[in-house]
Design a protein around this motif. Structure first.
Motif, mmCIF file in Angstrom:
data_model
loop_
_atom_site.group_PDB
_atom_site.id
_atom_site.type_symbol
_atom_site.label_atom_id
_atom_site.label_comp_id
_atom_site.label_asym_id
_atom_site.label_seq_id
_atom_site.Cartn_x
_atom_site.Cartn_y
_atom_site.Cartn_z
ATOM 1 N N ILE A 129 0.876 -0.978 -0.045
ATOM 2 C CA ILE A 129 0.062 0.041 -0.092
ATOM 3 C C ILE A 129 0.903 1.188 -0.098
ATOM 4 N N VAL A 130 0.731 2.289 -0.948
ATOM 5 C CA VAL A 130 1.167 3.604 -0.892
ATOM 6 C C VAL A 130 0.306 4.521 -0.375
ATOM 7 N N TYR A 131 0.503 5.012 0.836
ATOM 8 C CA TYR A 131 0.080 6.133 1.578
ATOM 9 C C TYR A 131 0.535 7.593 1.068
ATOM 10 N N THR A 132 -0.110 8.421 0.738
ATOM 11 C CA THR A 132 0.504 9.904 0.452
ATOM 12 C C THR A 132 -0.395 11.016 0.933
ATOM 13 N N SER A 133 0.296 12.124 1.306
ATOM 14 C CA SER A 133 -0.687 13.206 1.626
ATOM 15 C C SER A 133 -1.322 13.766 0.667
ATOM 16 N N GLY A 134 -0.933 13.714 -0.650
ATOM 17 C CA GLY A 134 -1.736 14.175 -1.727
ATOM 18 C C GLY A 134 -1.693 13.256 -2.821
ATOM 19 N N GLU A 135 -3.024 13.051 -3.454
ATOM 20 C CA GLU A 135 -3.261 12.088 -4.425
ATOM 21 C C GLU A 135 -2.275 12.414 -5.611
ATOM 22 N N HIS A 136 -1.840 11.165 -6.469
ATOM 23 C CA HIS A 136 -0.645 11.110 -7.137
ATOM 24 C C HIS A 136 -0.709 11.922 -8.361
ATOM 25 N N CYS A 137 0.219 12.614 -8.780
ATOM 26 C CA CYS A 137 0.115 13.374 -10.233
ATOM 27 C C CYS A 137 0.027 12.434 -11.280
ATOM 28 N N PRO A 138 -0.287 12.686 -12.531
ATOM 29 C CA PRO A 138 -0.320 11.920 -13.493
ATOM 30 C C PRO A 138 1.140 11.169 -13.718
ATOM 31 N N MET A 139 2.233 11.860 -13.589
ATOM 32 C CA MET A 139 3.432 11.209 -13.811
ATOM 33 C C MET A 139 3.573 10.091 -12.384
ATOM 34 N N CYS A 140 3.370 10.328 -11.313
ATOM 35 C CA CYS A 140 3.497 9.535 -10.234
ATOM 36 C C CYS A 140 2.556 8.167 -10.317
ATOM 37 N N SER A 141 1.324 8.706 -10.862
ATOM 38 C CA SER A 141 0.352 7.406 -11.150
ATOM 39 C C SER A 141 1.001 6.365 -12.354
ATOM 40 N N ALA A 142 1.517 6.942 -13.152
ATOM 41 C CA ALA A 142 2.037 6.254 -14.354
ATOM 42 C C ALA A 142 2.924 5.287 -13.828
ATOM 43 N N ALA A 143 4.113 5.797 -12.988
ATOM 44 C CA ALA A 143 5.100 5.064 -12.382
ATOM 45 C C ALA A 143 4.682 4.141 -11.538
ATOM 46 N N HIS A 144 3.668 4.481 -10.637
ATOM 47 C CA HIS A 144 2.927 3.379 -9.812
ATOM 48 C C HIS A 144 2.470 2.349 -10.724
ATOM 49 N N GLY A 145 1.620 2.397 -11.723
ATOM 50 C CA GLY A 145 1.028 1.626 -12.593
ATOM 51 C C GLY A 145 2.227 0.627 -13.193
ATOM 52 N N MET A 146 3.102 1.391 -13.627
ATOM 53 C CA MET A 146 4.119 0.559 -14.632
ATOM 54 C C MET A 146 4.733 -0.377 -13.567
ATOM 55 N N VAL A 147 5.139 -0.140 -12.415
ATOM 56 C CA VAL A 147 5.837 -0.946 -11.349
ATOM 57 C C VAL A 147 4.704 -2.134 -10.894
ATOM 58 N N GLY A 148 3.652 -1.737 -11.096
ATOM 59 C CA GLY A 148 2.609 -2.817 -10.510
ATOM 60 C C GLY A 148 2.767 -2.873 -8.848
ATOM 61 N N LEU A 149 2.386 -1.561 -8.578
ATOM 62 C CA LEU A 149 2.121 -1.408 -7.025
ATOM 63 C C LEU A 149 0.748 -1.432 -6.748
ATOM 64 N N GLY A 150 0.296 -1.986 -5.348
ATOM 65 C CA GLY A 150 -0.994 -1.902 -5.071
ATOM 66 C C GLY A 150 -1.855 -0.853 -4.550
ATOM 67 N N LYS A 151 -2.651 -0.878 -3.756
ATOM 68 C CA LYS A 151 -3.633 0.389 -3.196
ATOM 69 C C LYS A 151 -2.789 1.505 -2.942
ATOM 70 N N ILE A 152 -3.489 2.679 -3.043
ATOM 71 C CA ILE A 152 -3.167 3.887 -3.051
ATOM 72 C C ILE A 152 -4.277 4.803 -2.021
#
Length: 160
Positions: A77-100
């Motif tokens: 699980i990735v916890y974050t103070s602010g919802e991912h920007c498109p760049m970070c969302s893409a990186a998250h998806g590309m490496v196959g991380l789970g829940k945000i």
């Protein structure tokens, strides 16, 4: 429904965002937690030097790609103070991380910045679900979002 453990990790993200602000950076912080509940990596924004790819969510994706097996990434699980920007969302998806799980949304941030008189950035404001197929996302969390708003207010009032 968020658990007390989820809230604990989100509070840590807000603390990291405040650390970033205190160091003269934009207030964002993120934490990567394993399926077993172990904090694996945490970071805050480092964009003040001019490299606007130095987001904590992007750092988490890069760290996870180098240090975790694909199955472990999916369960994390990735916890974050602010919802991912498109760049970070893409990186998250590309490496196959789970829940945000995020404290404040990108939509909230866009509204706050507009209210503070800040010009829009060069990248469209997209929700994580508009970038990652089948994303598992929870947020925002109203009481924490208000704390994040205050950090952004402090940043932009200081810039004047």
């Amino acid at each position: 429904m968020l658990t007390e453990t989820d809230l604990k990790h989100l509070r840590r993200c807000v603390e990291l965002a405040e650390t970033a602000l205190e160091k003269g950076d934009e207030p964002f912080g993120s934490v990567l937690v394993s399926a077993e509940g172990e904090v694996l990596f945490e970071d805050h924004n480092h964009v003040a030097g001019g490299d606007y790819t130095q987001h904590p969510e992007f750092a988490i994706a890069r760290w996870a790609a180098s240090h975790m097996a694909p199955d472990d990434r999916r369960k994390a699980i990735v916890y974050t103070s602010g919802e991912h920007c498109p760049m970070c969302s893409a990186a998250h998806g590309m490496v196959g991380l789970g829940k945000i799980i995020y404290a404040s949304s990108s939509k909230q941030l866009a509204t706050w910045l507009r209210d503070f008189g800040v010009e829009q950035g060069p990248v469209y404001n997209l929700a994580i679900e508009e970038v990652i197929r089948d994303a598992q996302v929870e947020g925002p969390v109203p009481e924490l979002a208000e704390q994040v708003r205050e950090l952004h207010r402090r940043l932009h009032v200081a810039k004047g």
